[in-house]
Design an enzyme around this catalytic site. Structure first.
Site, short mmCIF file in Angstrom:
data_model
loop_
_atom_site.label_atom_id
_atom_site.label_comp_id
_atom_site.label_asym_id
_atom_site.label_seq_id
_atom_site.Cartn_x
_atom_site.Cartn_y
_atom_site.Cartn_z
N ALA A 1 3.12 72.85 40.85
CA ALA A 1 4.28 72.76 39.95
C ALA A 1 4.96 71.41 40.18
CB ALA A 1 5.26 73.90 40.21
N PHE A 2 5.77 71.00 39.19
CA PHE A 2 6.35 69.65 39.26
C PHE A 2 7.32 69.50 40.42
CE2 PHE A 2 10.83 69.30 38.05
CZ PHE A 2 11.12 70.62 37.77
N LYS A 3 7.76 70.61 41.01
CA LYS A 3 8.71 70.52 42.12
C LYS A 3 8.12 69.78 43.32
CE LYS A 3 11.82 74.15 40.78
NZ LYS A 3 11.18 74.66 39.53
N ASP A 4 6.79 69.75 43.41
CA ASP A 4 6.16 68.98 44.49
C ASP A 4 6.53 67.49 44.42
OD1 ASP A 4 4.70 71.08 45.71
OD2 ASP A 4 3.12 70.91 44.20
N LEU B 1 9.93 67.40 46.08
CA LEU B 1 10.06 68.00 47.42
C LEU B 1 9.16 67.32 48.45
CD1 LEU B 1 10.77 71.68 46.51
CD2 LEU B 1 12.14 70.27 48.04
#
Ligand SMILES: *Cc1c(COP(=O)(O)O)cnc(C)c1O
Length: 469
Positions: free
Chosen positions: A111-114, A117
């Site tokens: 997911a784009f949160k990587d 994060l």
């Protein structure tokens, strides 16, 4: 030197390191840069030929000021993106001449949160080592954030991380991405309750001043400035490329929950990226869509959808835009947010909304429309999208129908295999996990199931920290 100020005006001005480690400002506001650094049009033009890391380094350097040297920033960026499974980090795929998809799901947890994060994990590690400090991260997740945070902080010696998810209420893939991580500084807890119960437990731990100090609690939620900054990069990366090719200002379409991702696009535009529009795409939880149409911010109950990472009532990052809408007057922001929390709806001035709509537009997709987009995109382009990405694509296509001369980049925020049930039901295709995760369902899991009981949870955190050291 660049300093960060709170949207509510009552917290100290901080540098980049302190802003990153603090997360939320002490007055309850959000940190924003005092002034936005600019990039000249000529330089953005040259970026069409640069790689992701070069652009990331150039975009972020003025924001990290004296807290990170140019060499350290580059080293941290290299470490952050080495685990992505494509060389260009954020590949741009063409569906039509005027419709492109920016794939942001090539990181460790799909997911784009990587993107944000992974960088945050390395930045925390860097600053904590210098300060010889240790922290305990506690966070609640409804799925995507937890696994991305765990992947970012696993094995980091100065951090213990505890992630709380609602027992039996996250998907199999989502749970296993969290619970199959074996590092000794990672703790997963399934709470007998809902996502809101998990979030309330985390809030209660932060509100317990003694516990907070004893454990050196830290938060990494989507309001953290360093996360926004890392996301600004891919707007400039993709926007510069397409602007160079088409000569036109690009419109970005962003599937939105907490308004973090689309706010990063706003920062890119503020830095000088030529942007025609930012499209705010929501599912049935459409508080933001209603706001951009009417100027009125009013909550309604959350309904569950097939794009669960966007099932959000109150978009925490919206306050950053509000700050600019009020001409950067912190008092007006503080009063409005206080009113919103206590009494409910507020309405922005029509003149202000007129200005806002020059840059922002919005749309919404219900589940049936979202499934239809998944199906249509597969049939027409042979391209499989997850439900979050589909919400964006649907809104992008509606915009193009009315603005046929525009060029849209729609953001793909998750890999289809992360939401296999909804994708299969809509398209008939069973999305495959990438090779490196193919054995996910065979890996041993490690997690605790606990009652929704604050004292017990606090004991668990205490003893976990003690054992992990
Ligand atoms: C978190 C998330 C979103 C929403 O992003 P915001 O920054 O909260 O607007 C969209 N899609 C996916 C897959 C997500 O995980």
């Amino acid at each position: 030197m660049l300093r960060y100020i709170s949207t509510r005006g009552q917290a100290p001005r901080l540098g980049f390191a302190d802003t990153t480690l603090a997360g939320l400002a002490s007055d309850g506001g959000l940190y924003v840069p005092e002034a936005c650094p600019k990039i000249e049009p000529g330089e953005i033009g040259n970026m069409a030929n640069q790689n992701y890391l070069e652009i990331a380094w150039r975009v972020m350097l003025p924001f990290v000021s004296e807290d990170l040297s140019s060499e350290d920033l580059l080293r941290l960026l290299k470490a952050s993106y080495k685990n992505f499974d494509t060389k260009d980090i954020a590949p741009l795929k063409e569906l039509e001449d005027n419709l492109h998809v920016l794939e942001l799901f090539h990181g460790p947890t799909l997911a784009f949160k990587d993107v944000a994060l992974q960088f945050l994990g390395n930045v925390f590690d860097h600053f904590l080592k210098i300060r010889k400090e240790k922290v305990t991260i506690v966070g609640a997740t409804s799925g995507d954030t937890g696994s991305a945070a765990i992947e970012a902080f696993r094995g980091k010696p100065n951090v213990n991380i505890f992630i709380f998810h609602p027992h039996k209420r996250v998907s199999d893939v989502q749970r296993r991405q969290m619970t199959t991580v074996q590092d000794s500084n990672v703790f997963n807890v399934a709470i007998d309750g809902s996502f809101d119960d998990c979030q309330d437990l985390v809030k209660a731990m932060f509100n317990d001043a003694k516990f907070r100090a004893e454990m050196k609690l830290s938060a990494i939620n989507s309001i953290n400035w360093a996360r926004i900054l890392a996301q600004t990069v891919y707007y400039i990366y993709a926007g510069a490329k397409l602007h160079d090719k088409t000569g036109k200002d690009v419109t970005f379409c962003v599937p939105t929950g907490n308004f973090g991702n689309v706010y990063a696009g706003y920062v890119a535009q503020s830095m000088g990226l030529p942007v025609e529009r930012l499209l705010v795409a929501t599912n049935r939880n459409d508080i933001l869509h209603r706001f951009f149409v009417s100027g009125k911010m009013k909550t309604e109950g959350v309904v569950p959808t097939i794009s669960p990472s966007m099932d959000i009532q109150i978009s925490s990052n919206f306050e950053r835009l509000l700050f600019d809408m009020f001409g950067r007057m912190p008092k007006a922001v503080a009063q409005t947010m206080e009113h919103f929390r206590k009494d409910g709806p507020f309405k922005m001035d029509d003149k202000v909304m007129e200005g806002v709509r020059k840059l922002f537009a919005s749309g919404r997709m219900d589940d049936a429309q979202t499934s239809e987009v998944i199906k249509r995109t597969w049939q027409k382009y042979g391209y499989l999208v997850d439900p979050h990405t589909a919400v964006g694509l649907g809104v992008a296509q509606a915009y193009l129908a009315e603005n046929p001369k525009s060029t849209v980049i729609s953001l793909a925020t998750a890999h289809p295999a992360k939401f296999p049930d909804a994708v299969k039901r809509a398209s008939g295709v069973d999305p495959q996990l990438p090779e490196r995760l193919a054995d996910l369902h065979k890996r041993p899991e490690k997690y605790e199931v606990m009652a929704n009981d604050l004292a017990k949870v606090q004991d668990f955190v205490r003893s976990g920290v003690k054992h992990a050291g």
